[in-house]
Scaffold this active site. Sequence first.
Site, mmCIF file in Angstrom:
data_model
loop_
_atom_site.group_PDB
_atom_site.id
_atom_site.type_symbol
_atom_site.label_atom_id
_atom_site.label_comp_id
_atom_site.label_asym_id
_atom_site.label_seq_id
_atom_site.Cartn_x
_atom_site.Cartn_y
_atom_site.Cartn_z
ATOM 1 C CE LYS A 2 -4.359 0.982 2.398
ATOM 2 N NZ LYS A 2 -5.033 0.852 3.694
HETATM 3 O O1 G3P Z 1 -7.864 1.649 5.512
HETATM 4 C C1 G3P Z 1 -8.163 2.919 5.103
HETATM 5 C C2 G3P Z 1 -9.550 3.421 5.478
HETATM 6 O O2 G3P Z 1 -10.499 2.435 5.307
HETATM 7 C C3 G3P Z 1 -9.630 4.175 6.756
HETATM 8 O O3 G3P Z 1 -10.941 4.405 7.225
HETATM 9 O O4 G3P Z 1 -12.535 5.082 8.974
HETATM 10 O O5 G3P Z 1 -10.105 5.641 9.254
HETATM 11 O O6 G3P Z 1 -11.502 6.840 7.578
HETATM 12 P P1 G3P Z 1 -11.282 5.554 8.304
#
Ligand code: G3P
Length: 216
Positions: free
Chosen positions: A83
Site C-alpha cells: 500500500k
Molecule cells: O484503511 C483505510 C480506510 O479504510 C480508513 O478508514 O474510517 O479511518 O476513515 P477511516
Amino acid sequence: MKFFVDTADTAEIAELAETGLLDGVTTNPSLIHKSGRDFMEVTKEICGLVDGPVSAEVVALDHAGMMREAEILRKIADNVCIKVPLTIDGLKTCKKLTGDGSMVNVTLCFSANQALLAAKAGATFVSPFVGRHDDNGFDGMELIEDIRLIYDNYDFSTEILVASIRHPVHVLESARIGADVATMPPAVIRNLFKHVLTEKGIEAFLADWEKTGQSI
Ligand code: G3P
C-alpha cells in the site's frame, strides 16, 4: 463485489474468514497501532488467515525508501499487497512494483484525477476514502461514480476499492455503482447480515415449530 475487512485484529479476521465471504484484508499504520502488535508479525499472521490480498502500508515518503520497505514487505507472503500513498513518489513506486509483478494498493485517494493517475501508474487497487470525504463536506459516493465512469471510458483494469466505509449504505451504493471491492470495519460487515424482519421471522418459525412437537 469483493469484500475486504479493514482491520489488523486477527481474531476478527479469523472469524469473518470462516463465513467464506471474505476476499481480502486491508490494514494501515493506525490499525496496526490499534492492534498493539508487531507490524511484520501481525501481517504475516493475517496473510495466513485469508487467501486474498492483504494490504500492508509503507511509511517512507520518498521513492527509494518506499522501495526498500516494499522489498521487506513483499517477502512476508505471496498475498501481500503493497500500500502506497497517492503522491508522486507513491505512484513512481507503484509503477515500479506492479511492473515487477507485485500487487499495489494506492491509498488516500480523494479525487477522480488522483484515481486516474493511480490507474496510469498500473495500480492493482485504488482506495478512495468515502467516509473521510463525507466528513469534510464532499460526496464520497459521487467520487466513486466519477472513478467508475473514467475507468470504464478507458478500460483501466485498476480495481476501485472503496475505503473509509462507515455504514451499510456506503456498501449498497458502492455495489449499485459497480465498485470492485468494499473494505469495511468488522462491525459494518456484521451489520450487512442483519434485518429486524429476519430475526422476527426466525423467532416466529421456531415458536410454531416447537408447537409441532417434532424434531429433525
Ligand atoms: O484503511 C483505510 C480506510 O479504510 C480508513 O478508514 O474510517 O479511518 O476513515 P477511516
